[in-house]
Write an enzyme that holds these catalytic residues in place. Structure first.
Site, mmCIF file in Angstrom:
data_model
loop_
_atom_site.group_PDB
_atom_site.id
_atom_site.type_symbol
_atom_site.label_atom_id
_atom_site.label_comp_id
_atom_site.label_asym_id
_atom_site.label_seq_id
_atom_site.Cartn_x
_atom_site.Cartn_y
_atom_site.Cartn_z
ATOM 1 N N GLY A 149 7.707 0.371 5.198
ATOM 2 C CA GLY A 149 8.228 1.537 5.908
ATOM 3 C C GLY A 149 7.187 2.222 6.778
ATOM 4 O O GLY A 149 7.450 2.549 7.941
ATOM 5 N N ALA A 150 6.010 2.447 6.212
ATOM 6 C CA ALA A 150 4.983 3.182 6.950
ATOM 7 C C ALA A 150 3.680 3.083 6.181
ATOM 8 O O ALA A 150 3.662 2.638 5.033
ATOM 9 C CB ALA A 150 5.378 4.645 7.079
ATOM 10 N N GLU A 169 -0.132 5.187 5.365
ATOM 11 C CA GLU A 169 -0.774 6.488 5.403
ATOM 12 C C GLU A 169 -2.235 6.464 5.841
ATOM 13 O O GLU A 169 -3.013 7.344 5.435
ATOM 14 C CB GLU A 169 -0.693 7.105 4.003
ATOM 15 C CG GLU A 169 -1.546 6.408 2.924
ATOM 16 C CD GLU A 169 -0.818 5.368 2.076
ATOM 17 O OE1 GLU A 169 0.209 4.834 2.548
ATOM 18 O OE2 GLU A 169 -1.281 5.070 0.960
ATOM 19 N N ASN A 170 -2.668 5.518 6.700
ATOM 20 C CA ASN A 170 -4.071 5.451 7.136
ATOM 21 C C ASN A 170 -4.592 6.840 7.480
ATOM 22 O O ASN A 170 -3.905 7.627 8.122
ATOM 23 C CB ASN A 170 -4.183 4.567 8.376
ATOM 24 C CG ASN A 170 -3.391 3.297 8.255
ATOM 25 O OD1 ASN A 170 -3.636 2.515 7.375
ATOM 26 N ND2 ASN A 170 -2.398 3.129 9.115
ATOM 27 N N HIS A 181 6.344 11.697 2.947
ATOM 28 C CA HIS A 181 5.645 10.836 1.972
ATOM 29 C C HIS A 181 4.256 10.458 2.505
ATOM 30 O O HIS A 181 3.251 10.630 1.816
ATOM 31 C CB HIS A 181 6.503 9.596 1.714
ATOM 32 C CG HIS A 181 5.892 8.622 0.765
ATOM 33 N ND1 HIS A 181 6.211 8.597 -0.567
ATOM 34 C CD2 HIS A 181 4.964 7.639 0.946
ATOM 35 C CE1 HIS A 181 5.516 7.638 -1.171
ATOM 36 N NE2 HIS A 181 4.752 7.040 -0.263
ATOM 37 N N GLU A 182 4.215 9.970 3.735
ATOM 38 C CA GLU A 182 2.915 9.531 4.277
ATOM 39 C C GLU A 182 1.984 10.723 4.450
ATOM 40 O O GLU A 182 0.792 10.631 4.196
ATOM 41 C CB GLU A 182 3.083 8.779 5.606
ATOM 42 C CG GLU A 182 4.035 7.591 5.575
ATOM 43 C CD GLU A 182 3.819 6.625 4.422
ATOM 44 O OE1 GLU A 182 2.665 6.443 3.997
ATOM 45 O OE2 GLU A 182 4.821 6.059 3.919
ATOM 46 N N HIS A 222 0.430 11.726 1.190
ATOM 47 C CA HIS A 222 -0.641 10.817 0.756
ATOM 48 C C HIS A 222 -2.019 11.318 1.198
ATOM 49 O O HIS A 222 -3.027 10.898 0.629
ATOM 50 C CB HIS A 222 -0.434 9.427 1.369
ATOM 51 C CG HIS A 222 0.350 8.470 0.513
ATOM 52 N ND1 HIS A 222 0.150 8.328 -0.836
ATOM 53 C CD2 HIS A 222 1.315 7.562 0.847
ATOM 54 C CE1 HIS A 222 0.960 7.385 -1.306
ATOM 55 N NE2 HIS A 222 1.679 6.914 -0.307
ATOM 56 N N GLU A 273 1.314 6.214 -5.588
ATOM 57 C CA GLU A 273 2.693 6.034 -5.124
ATOM 58 C C GLU A 273 3.697 6.808 -5.975
ATOM 59 O O GLU A 273 4.602 7.447 -5.440
ATOM 60 C CB GLU A 273 3.057 4.545 -5.065
ATOM 61 C CG GLU A 273 2.231 3.741 -4.052
ATOM 62 C CD GLU A 273 2.279 4.284 -2.632
ATOM 63 O OE1 GLU A 273 3.132 5.154 -2.339
ATOM 64 O OE2 GLU A 273 1.448 3.859 -1.805
ATOM 65 N N GLU A 325 -3.566 -2.020 3.895
ATOM 66 C CA GLU A 325 -3.185 -1.979 2.481
ATOM 67 C C GLU A 325 -2.311 -3.210 2.183
ATOM 68 O O GLU A 325 -1.420 -3.512 2.976
ATOM 69 C CB GLU A 325 -2.382 -0.721 2.146
ATOM 70 C CG GLU A 325 -2.157 -0.598 0.652
ATOM 71 C CD GLU A 325 -1.458 0.700 0.231
ATOM 72 O OE1 GLU A 325 -1.158 1.530 1.101
ATOM 73 O OE2 GLU A 325 -1.220 0.842 -0.971
HETATM 74 N N1 HT7 Z 1 1.071 2.830 0.953
HETATM 75 C C1 HT7 Z 1 1.894 2.117 1.862
HETATM 76 C C2 HT7 Z 1 2.159 0.761 1.361
HETATM 77 C C3 HT7 Z 1 2.318 -0.239 2.453
HETATM 78 C C4 HT7 Z 1 2.075 -1.563 2.304
HETATM 79 C C5 HT7 Z 1 1.699 -2.298 1.229
HETATM 80 C C6 HT7 Z 1 1.579 -3.685 1.390
HETATM 81 C C7 HT7 Z 1 1.814 -4.270 2.591
HETATM 82 C C8 HT7 Z 1 2.234 -3.516 3.669
HETATM 83 C C9 HT7 Z 1 2.354 -2.167 3.507
HETATM 84 N N2 HT7 Z 1 2.727 -1.238 4.360
HETATM 85 C C10 HT7 Z 1 2.682 -0.054 3.718
HETATM 86 C C11 HT7 Z 1 3.181 2.785 2.149
HETATM 87 C C12 HT7 Z 1 3.495 3.918 1.280
HETATM 88 O O1 HT7 Z 1 3.839 3.759 0.137
HETATM 89 O O2 HT7 Z 1 3.362 5.022 1.689
HETATM 90 ZN ZN ZN Z 2 3.322 5.686 -0.548
#
Ligand code: HT7
Ligand code: ZN
Length: 869
Positions: A262-263, A265-266, A298-299, A302, A321, A122
């Site tokens: 932060g993380a 959600e794959n 949160h993840e 998702h 989001e 992402e």
């Molecule tokens: N949906 C995720 C967004 C995210 C992201 C975006 C751009 C580059 C690196 C990234 N790492 C994670 C995280 C979230 O909102 O849950």
């Molecule tokens: Zn998110």
């Protein structure tokens, strides 16, 4: 760099029915073989359309169609696309590419972290792995084979179910994964490495057994218990509150040290910044524990709000989001304290999102255009987006909101949709009209609500006139009125919430109402009000607006003592303190305001109140929030005035602070429970006041030495270092010796120093950059030094004009390695127009210098050029 516009959206020309991927992993030369079944998504009778695949930084090895090699004449290739000009309506395409994961310092696509392979797709990282129509509305079924050396990479993971595995020659092995869900490329993930697996399981509401697997580097297994517990809590909560059940057989989470955010959600294989997984009481603070629980939730959330129902295009980012932040904030409120969670969320919104909404990068939660989508993972998309969902929740109430979310998930399961689809589901499920609400999605800027009040004693009528306006933002000079829910009560002078009957109603209905402001101004008339009340407005911060309530100091003090809404009681204190500090900045005599001091003393002494809320109430508004409320920002004057009040409060309430500090000592074992955390929070808030006083630094040093957990240890260290108290250096050295091998704790050591406001901050930060443990390649480390200095230390950063040149230099170097993180560091410079002339000039010159650097990234280019416009 070119902008992309929402108005240009068209549906994809081709669908990918299935994709088979094979990765032959090698740190310097990984070969990716992609086999896709492709079908036209238009009527081929109208003529053939080109098939456009996105790709960046890829070495193309070969292309074949329907098993026949395609020569260079059969395709067109550019820096970011591969185009098959006239494909048939249905065909199979094989594309082989080669990539170099160990050279990938941008941490997008496939890269190496701590010797392991991992991915971040992402928003547009998949195109750095292979050629593909890399957009969220192209959803397909993935089968992925990962091949690697067995000894070095015993663990091979991807999304879905493990369907095959085996040995190959030369010590290599493979695992094949099949993901039964339809997903866009941004949710693809792969991990390969030598990792410890912590396994558990969860029984879903329909009785299905789900395997839970947490992968961390060996040596970190003892820091995973809290993350696993949080995951199970989140899974249960989503069943109970939203009726959402997990769909796959396994849920995997991998912790990596090098991660841009932060993380992620794959689908079925979340990848986390290790900061949001690893925790034990000796290494993580209470705040870390709470954040870990929130990010894991949160993840996990998702999986429905984002994965099963995803975004049609990246303009819809807030669809997943904003809604998911709203869901995780409800979860954290349920797990901890609703009032404390609300206060923390609103503080973040008012200090940082309001600033964004007033700055050059201001954008609606559904933007109209972007140059680099990575720049739009903003507080506006996330936090304001969550506030907009919260307003729908407030307008509908919890039961009707749940009906709306059920319909949304049912109607759009497996689809890529828009924020309009979300609002429509809420409307259709409840037969309501939310069309006025669309301005919240389309307009940038923070609305202002001015309040005018009038009491007619003879008629016993109370009139509240609410007037809304919204300042212009880039590209949006005029604003339409928004639908603003203003949760309201009227308090009698004795502090009772009065029964409310609006003009035209036959009887009173409760003592709290949501007044809905739809017009530029509206008057609400309350009947049978026996004496002039004090209005309690925007309760629980029911809309993301700036409220100008016209309260006197006395009324604010009254609300501090009598409000029944916890958030508003806290906010009355903040507004009073803000006023006192602003008056000092404007030249009022250096005396402690008697009303503020009395209120402070009363709250400090009240041991019936939740200690966590007391700690919130004792905190003065942050410097960044004070800056937000001023026309021209003088960061040093703000710091000095705020410090004056802090020290004066500490001197006046020395004894009470010391008594509360002593009484809150926790003799029992450390527990990560809301009550124990609240006690530590208040005790450490008292310490932070006390340590400013002559002779009190020993108390902080003693706490540092005796602390058996990171919360108390860090609070003492911050108190010592930020006050340059005697022996602070000794504590710092000790901390380094004890923790330098733990990267997450070492980040804290860097950050506490970079955020110290005393003169000389720039020189100290320069030294930190020369420290052998500093590296530009790890985003957490960059954030803990450069980020902490420029974003969490306004006085230290703005004291010396050379700091602006320093920051520009760092951004230029960082941009060559990691444009995404570099662009985020620009934030303080983008606010140049808010400062006095000398600061303004240097900041602007530095922005212009950045823009002249050859081959600057589109990330940095977009932020700099918009802030200079
Ligand atoms: N949906 C995720 C967004 C995210 C992201 C975006 C751009 C580059 C690196 C990234 N790492 C994670 C995280 C979230 O909102 O849950
Ligand atoms: Zn998110």
């Amino acid at each position: 760099p070119q902008a992309v516009y929402l108005k240009d959206y068209t549906a994809p020309d081709y669908r990918i029915e299935t994709i088979n991927l094979r990765f032959d992993l090698d740190p310097e030369a990984t070969t990716v073989t992609s086999r896709m079944e492709v079908r036209a998504n238009y009527d081929p009778a109208e003529g053939r359309r080109p098939f456009v695949l996105n790709g960046q930084e890829l070495e193309l090895v070969s292309v074949s169609m329907d098993h026949d090699p395609v020569g260079d004449e059969g395709y067109e290739i550019s820096d970011d696309t591969l185009v098959i000009p006239h494909p048939p309506a249905h065909f199979h395409l094989e594309v082989v590419t080669r990539i170099n994961p160990s050279a990938n310092t941008a941490l997008e696509g496939l890269y190496v972290s701590g010797g392991n392979f991992c991915t971040q797709c992402e928003a547009e990282g998949f195109r750095k792995i292979t050629y593909f129509p890399d957009r969220p509305d192209v959803m397909t079924r993935f089968t992925t084979t990962v091949v690697a050396d067995r000894k070095e990479y015993p663990v091979l993971l991807s999304n879905g179910d493990r369907i095959d595995s085996g040995e190959l020659e030369d010590g290599r092995h493979y695992v094949t994964w099949h993901d039964p869900s339809l997903k866009p490329s941004y949710l693809f993930a792969l991990v390969a490495g030598d990792l410890a697996c912590i396994a558990d399981h969860f029984t879903t509401m329909s009785g299905k057994e789900v395997k839970l697997e947490l992968y961390v580097q060996y040596g970190n297994e003892d820091k995973t218990e809290h993350a696993m517990r949080s995951l199970k809590k989140a899974m249960r909560w989503d069943e109970e509150v939203y009726g959402r059940e997990y769909d796959l057989n396994t849920y995997m989470i991998v912790a990596v040290d090098d991660f841009n955010m932060g993380a992620m959600e794959n689908k079925g294989l979340n990848i986390f910044n290790s900061r949001f997984i690893l925790a034990k009481p000796e290494t993580a603070t209470d705040m870390d524990f709470v954040n870990i629980e929130g990010v894991i939730a949160h993840e996990y959330f998702h999986n429905w709000s984002g994965n099963r129902v995803t975004c049609r295009d990246w303009f819809q980012l807030s669809l997943k989001e904003g809604f998911t932040v709203f869901r995780d904030s409800q979860f954290t409120a349920d797990m901890t304290s609703p009032a404390v969670k609300r206060i923390d969320d609103v503080s973040l919104l008012r200090t940082r999102q309001f600033a964004e909404d007033a700055g050059p990068m201001a954008h609606p939660i559904r933007p109209d255009s972007y140059v680099e989508i990575n720049n739009f993972y903003t507080l506006t998309i996330y936090e304001k987006g969550a506030e907009v969902v919260r307003m729908i929740h407030t307008l509908l109430g919890p039961e009707r909101f749940r009906k709306g979310s059920d319909l949304y998930f049912k109607r759009h399961d497996g689809q890529a949709v828009t924020t309009d689809d979300f609002v429509r589901a809420m409307e259709d499920a409840n037969g309501v009209d939310l069309s006025r609400f669309s301005h919240w999605y389309e307009q940038a800027g923070t609305p202002r609500v001015e309040v005018e009040r009038a009491y007619d004693a003879a008629a016993k009528q109370y009139r509240l006139t609410l007037r809304q306006s919204c300042p212009p933002t880039p590209g949006q000079p005029e604003k339409a009125p928004c639908q603003i829910p203003v949760k309201t009560a009227l308090l009698s002078r004795e502090g009772a919430a009065l029964p409310l009957r609006l003009a035209g109603e036959s009887q009173a209905g409760g003592s709290e109402r949501v007044l809905v402001l739809n017009e530029p101004d509206q008057t609400f008339i309350f009947e049978e009000i026996p004496a002039e009340p004090v209005p309690s407005l925007l309760r629980a911060f029911s809309a993301p607006v700036k409220l100008e309530g016209g309260y006197s100091d006395e009324e604010l003090a009254f609300l501090m003592g009598n409000e029944t809404d916890d958030f508003n009681r806290w906010d009355a204190g903040q507004q009073l303190a803000l006023r006192v500090i602003v008056r000092l900045i404007e030249g009022a005599p250096r005396e402690l305001d008697r009303g503020l001091s009395a209120a402070f003393g009363k709250i400090l002494a009240d041991d019936r109140l939740d200690p966590a809320l007391v700690a919130e109430a004792l905190a003065l508004p942050p410097e960044e929030y004070i800056a937000e409320c001023m026309d021209e920002v003088d960061p040093l004057a703000i710091h000095e005035a705020r410090q004056f009040v802090r020290i004066a409060l500490a001197e006046t309430h020395h004894e009470a602070l010391a008594a509360r500090y002593t009484a809150l000592a926790d003799p029992g074992p450390y527990r990560v429970e809301a009550d124990a955390m609240g006690r530590r929070r208040l005790r450490n808030a008292c310490l932070a006041y006390l340590v400013q006083l002559e002779g009190e630094s020993e108390r902080a040093f003693a706490q540092y030495e005796a602390a058996g957990n990171m919360t108390d240890s860090m609070a003492a260290l911050v108190a010592l270092v930020h006050n340059a108290a005697p022996r602070y250096d000794e504590a710092l050295q000790h901390f380094y010796q004890r923790w330098h091998e733990d990267p997450l704790v070492l980040d804290k050591w860097f950050a506490v120093q970079a955020a110290a406001p005393a003169p000389g901050a720039l020189e100290r930060v320069r030294k930190l950059l020369d420290h052998p443990d500093f590296t530009m390649r790890n985003p957490n480390r960059v954030r803990s030094v450069i980020g902490a200095f420029v974003m969490r230390n306004p006085a230290g950063f703005h004291r010396d004009l050379a700091a602006y040149t320093f920051l520009a230099d760092q951004i230029i170097s960082l941009d060559r390695l990691n444009p995404q993180v570099a662009a985020r560091m620009l934030d303080p410079l983008t606010r140049w127009k808010r400062y006095d002339e000398s600061r303004r000039n240097v900041m602007k010159e530095e922005l212009e210098r950045i823009l002249r650097v050859p081959r600057i990234s589109s990330d940095v280019y977009e932020v700099v050029s918009k802030s200079l416009a």
